[in-house]
Design a protein around this motif. Sequence first.
Motif, mmCIF file in Angstrom:
data_model
loop_
_atom_site.group_PDB
_atom_site.id
_atom_site.type_symbol
_atom_site.label_atom_id
_atom_site.label_comp_id
_atom_site.label_asym_id
_atom_site.label_seq_id
_atom_site.Cartn_x
_atom_site.Cartn_y
_atom_site.Cartn_z
ATOM 1 N N MET A 147 0.798 -1.217 0.000
ATOM 2 C CA MET A 147 0.000 0.000 0.000
ATOM 3 C C MET A 147 0.839 1.279 0.000
ATOM 4 S SD MET A 147 -3.010 -0.577 -0.518
ATOM 5 C CE MET A 147 -4.092 -1.993 -0.607
ATOM 6 N N GLU A 148 2.162 1.138 0.039
ATOM 7 C CA GLU A 148 3.022 2.317 -0.040
ATOM 8 C C GLU A 148 3.271 2.737 -1.483
ATOM 9 O OE1 GLU A 148 4.132 4.214 2.584
ATOM 10 O OE2 GLU A 148 2.687 2.928 3.604
ATOM 11 N N LEU A 153 3.405 13.541 6.866
ATOM 12 C CA LEU A 153 2.427 13.050 7.840
ATOM 13 C C LEU A 153 1.305 12.313 7.129
ATOM 14 C CD1 LEU A 153 2.184 16.278 10.045
ATOM 15 C CD2 LEU A 153 3.396 14.168 10.656
ATOM 16 N N GLU A 154 0.598 11.480 7.887
ATOM 17 C CA GLU A 154 -0.571 10.811 7.343
ATOM 18 C C GLU A 154 -1.643 10.712 8.422
ATOM 19 O OE1 GLU A 154 1.005 7.054 6.072
ATOM 20 O OE2 GLU A 154 0.728 6.109 8.029
ATOM 21 N N ILE A 155 -2.892 10.674 7.969
ATOM 22 C CA ILE A 155 -4.039 10.559 8.876
ATOM 23 C C ILE A 155 -4.734 9.238 8.557
ATOM 24 C CG2 ILE A 155 -6.230 11.561 9.612
ATOM 25 C CD1 ILE A 155 -5.168 14.281 8.695
ATOM 26 N N VAL A 156 -4.910 8.416 9.575
ATOM 27 C CA VAL A 156 -5.577 7.126 9.403
ATOM 28 C C VAL A 156 -6.493 6.882 10.599
ATOM 29 C CG1 VAL A 156 -3.696 6.084 8.059
ATOM 30 C CG2 VAL A 156 -3.686 5.875 10.542
ATOM 31 N N VAL A 216 -12.247 7.989 3.189
ATOM 32 C CA VAL A 216 -11.023 7.601 2.499
ATOM 33 C C VAL A 216 -10.174 6.804 3.499
ATOM 34 C CG1 VAL A 216 -11.064 9.551 0.918
ATOM 35 C CG2 VAL A 216 -9.861 9.767 3.112
ATOM 36 N N ASP A 217 -9.203 6.073 2.980
ATOM 37 C CA ASP A 217 -8.388 5.238 3.872
ATOM 38 C C ASP A 217 -7.212 5.989 4.482
ATOM 39 O OD1 ASP A 217 -9.646 2.565 3.657
ATOM 40 O OD2 ASP A 217 -9.274 2.911 1.533
ATOM 41 N N ARG A 218 -6.707 6.968 3.745
ATOM 42 C CA ARG A 218 -5.545 7.685 4.255
ATOM 43 C C ARG A 218 -5.495 9.074 3.652
ATOM 44 N NH1 ARG A 218 0.539 5.404 3.956
ATOM 45 N NH2 ARG A 218 -0.385 4.074 2.371
ATOM 46 N N ILE A 219 -5.098 10.042 4.450
ATOM 47 C CA ILE A 219 -4.840 11.394 3.962
ATOM 48 C C ILE A 219 -3.359 11.677 4.175
ATOM 49 C CG2 ILE A 219 -5.302 13.856 4.262
ATOM 50 C CD1 ILE A 219 -8.106 13.159 5.174
ATOM 51 N N LEU A 220 -2.660 12.007 3.098
ATOM 52 C CA LEU A 220 -1.224 12.284 3.157
ATOM 53 C C LEU A 220 -0.994 13.789 3.155
ATOM 54 C CD1 LEU A 220 -0.045 9.624 0.560
ATOM 55 C CD2 LEU A 220 0.070 9.445 3.048
ATOM 56 N N ILE A 221 -0.023 14.240 3.957
ATOM 57 C CA ILE A 221 0.221 15.668 4.122
ATOM 58 C C ILE A 221 1.712 15.947 3.949
ATOM 59 C CG2 ILE A 221 -0.044 17.665 5.638
ATOM 60 C CD1 ILE A 221 -2.135 16.013 7.205
ATOM 61 N N ARG A 222 2.004 16.937 3.111
ATOM 62 C CA ARG A 222 3.380 17.441 2.983
ATOM 63 C C ARG A 222 3.425 18.817 3.632
ATOM 64 N NH1 ARG A 222 7.613 16.763 -0.816
ATOM 65 N NH2 ARG A 222 9.451 17.761 0.082
ATOM 66 N N VAL A 223 4.333 19.001 4.593
ATOM 67 C CA VAL A 223 4.411 20.273 5.319
ATOM 68 C C VAL A 223 5.721 20.972 4.985
ATOM 69 C CG1 VAL A 223 2.985 19.402 7.206
ATOM 70 C CG2 VAL A 223 5.473 19.187 7.351
ATOM 71 N N PRO A 224 5.789 22.294 5.184
ATOM 72 C CA PRO A 224 7.062 23.004 4.986
ATOM 73 C C PRO A 224 8.115 22.518 5.990
ATOM 74 C CG PRO A 224 5.214 24.526 5.012
ATOM 75 C CD PRO A 224 4.677 23.213 5.470
ATOM 76 N N LEU A 251 -2.933 10.995 13.710
ATOM 77 C CA LEU A 251 -1.997 11.779 12.911
ATOM 78 C C LEU A 251 -0.602 11.269 13.238
ATOM 79 C CD1 LEU A 251 -1.418 14.205 11.025
ATOM 80 C CD2 LEU A 251 -1.289 15.635 13.080
ATOM 81 N N ARG A 252 0.057 10.695 12.259
ATOM 82 C CA ARG A 252 1.358 10.063 12.526
ATOM 83 C C ARG A 252 2.300 10.314 11.352
ATOM 84 N NH1 ARG A 252 -0.528 3.700 11.802
ATOM 85 N NH2 ARG A 252 -0.620 3.725 9.511
ATOM 86 N N ALA A 253 3.555 9.951 11.539
ATOM 87 C CA ALA A 253 4.549 10.130 10.483
ATOM 88 C C ALA A 253 4.185 9.284 9.277
ATOM 89 C CB ALA A 253 5.931 9.750 10.996
ATOM 90 N N ALA A 254 4.395 9.804 8.076
ATOM 91 C CA ALA A 254 4.104 9.045 6.857
ATOM 92 C C ALA A 254 4.955 7.776 6.828
ATOM 93 C CB ALA A 254 4.388 9.905 5.626
#
Length: 843
Positions: A54-55, A63-66, A199-207, A229-232
């Motif tokens: 799944m990667e 970060l990712e939200i699951v 949705v199954d996962r929300i991926l986040i890119r931060v500055p 909310l955890r590390a990708a």
Amino acid sequence: MSRLLLFYRLIVRPVLREPVRTSLTVLAIALGVAVVLAIDLAGTAAAGSFRSSMETLTGENDLEIVTAGGVPENLVGTLDALPYPLRVSSRIEDYAVVAETKQTLPLIGLDLVAEASEGRASSGFTGAEDASKYLSAMDSVWVGETLGRKSGESIALLINDQVATYTVRGVLPDSKGNTSAIVMDISAAQYALKRFGRVDRILIRVPRSPNLEEWRRRLAQALPPGVQLRAAGAGTNENRRMLAAFRWNLQLLSYIALLVGAFLIYNTISVSVVRRRAEIGIVRALGASRGLVLAAFVGEAACFGLVGALIGMPLGRLMAGGAVRLMGETVEALYVTSQPGAIALTPVSVFLVLLVGVGVAVASAYSPAREASFVSPVEAMARGRREYATHVHKTRNVWIAVGLGLAAAAASLAPAIGGKPLIGYFTALLLVCASAFAMPALVAAIAGVAAWLLKRVLGVEAVLASRSLSSSLRRTSVLVGALSTAIAMMTAVGIMVGSFRETVLLWMGDQLPADLYMRPAGNLAADHHPTISVELTEKIARLPGVGAIDRLREYETSYEGMPAGLGSIELNILREYHNADFLSGRKTSEVLAELRDSNAVLVSEPFANKHHLRAGDGITLSLGENRVVFRVVDVYYDYSSERGAILMDRTVMLRYLPDPAASNLAIYVAPAARMEDVRAEIEKAAAGHHVLMFTNRDLRGEALRIFDHTFAITYALETIAVLIAVMGVAGALLALVIDRRRELGLLRFLGATNGQIRKLILIEAGLIGLLANLAGIALGFALSLILIYVINKQSFGWTIRFHWPVAVLLGALTMVYAATVLAGLYPAYIAVRLNPVEVVHEE
């Protein structure tokens, strides 16, 4: 005296004169090294470099939200509305089966329109002619290049229990570690999976500024309490930790073959020292120092180890291919779907091979080599001194063995260290050492009894064979110790696996009470939870021959940084048909009454052991948007997965995760109905749905097939260890024949026939096999207790009921004994060919 000349005359020349024995020793080391290398390479590929399927196509994110059951998709808008320069992308993640080839592939749903508008889409989405206009089309998919499809082709996919036809709009490169996958727009994926609004996962890119922890704190304030909310990539890291025990135990098991090889190196150098005592005395008298003699024999062992390592390197790489396939299948069946990494023979692996091969050989040879260096020139001529010392000290050694055994019993009570049964393995090593110290007394006692018992049955040859083994007690003890260690590990693992199998059989009798079982078609995997449509479930429930249906729903979840299964059960069905087995020993009805319609759960034994839980404790679970505290009602025995599982009342799960679709159905036939008729009616009702239906007997058979396949690599490792030991028997008997050539020549002069000489050697081989079997069974029984009640419990958390697999053990031990006797054929052939005039003339 030149050191090289000394090494050549004292070591190299005698070794070259015995090419068969030398080859057997080198091959034994090569096999041991090959097994260690194969498991190391395969473990790194299948578990060490683990990458979840799944990667695929996750890109660079921070970060990712699951959450269990899916993340509300409106959180994407919430995050986009925050006054931060974030890159937010949502994903649907599941599996699809290509109907034509039955190949299971990750199904990834992406917001393709958003990806393309922001320039983040792969060229595979937009590179084809007019592909951009199909990005949001419900029948459009993009596939990995290894699937062999072309743009414009149709592809039929099985998703849950339905097959739908899609059009390939583009081909994606399978690069950067990506698994070949099926990709579609997120709305099409939600429709196909009936996963609306989530949705199954929300991926986040931060500055880059501020730091990641500060971003986690800021974003957590905008999120509902239930989501994580955890590390990708944290899921992949969780799975790596989960696989650590599996990989660790398999690696240590691979060292059994090397341990047996160490015994044989010790025996080889010991034989060399005994046979060259006269030469040692001569070179010592000519001025050679103790250090030179020590270096010569250690050098012999190092040469054996180096040549064995060089041969074992390509052999291990070859064996790694089969090992990674077996390990990959086990990982998928018991843990998680993954993409094994490439098998890479790195400089570190080469160094490991050389270190293991040479290091074990040198360490094994040091004791006899050191003893050789302390032999004085006069004492060197006394060939029987070492055998005499062994006879004198055998009673002392028995007391040492008793002390080691008591130390092992005390060590077995120690807890795991860092989640690993390190003391358990140390306990096993203590038992092996205790067996080695007790071996001279055992050999002497049984050889004496055998001489008396076998005389009438096998004649005078049996007496001579028994006395020969007893007179060469040191050599025989090491040889029997090597073979008995291999047999002991085979016995211990056989008892452990047999006990586990019997325990699973008994458990399935309680856990599989239904008449029929149904699941969506497709390949089984621990983390695959496709669902059966609600309409089909209701249709089956209304059939007149169906007495009841138990709807089981499973989700993936994470608890304290470790993956686990989350399921719901129908309490009414369980109360009427099911007889569960709980660690507390309480009645099923009593436990289920506490579970009904309340925030209470049951946890499996592996889950309870991993997280140190017991009845009455509280656990906090993320369910959708909610973070809910549940009370642990009880712990139940479970052998379906080492990951652990949490079960709750179905009505409670629907309160937090309102998706009524079931992952599996357990169907109970009404008392007055015939199962064949009911099955036919169900198959008719399921027309148009792609599901698999099993009888109770079929499901148990399939479960046992998977169980046996899981332990295939274990059996292979044990077979290689026994093979190494049998080769050691052949080499030692050959050395024995050469060393006793004068004695055998004298017997020929006294009237012994070729048949009697051959019979003498074969009886010796048979006695060695008998001694090794007896010692191996005793040691194996003790080791099996450590494996079952210490190592297994601390590694995986299962309670296994002890069981003797008599038929399996009897068959395996018979084959080992036969192989030991056959190993004496070549030495017997050499003994018969000896010229009595020449060998007696040497005296």
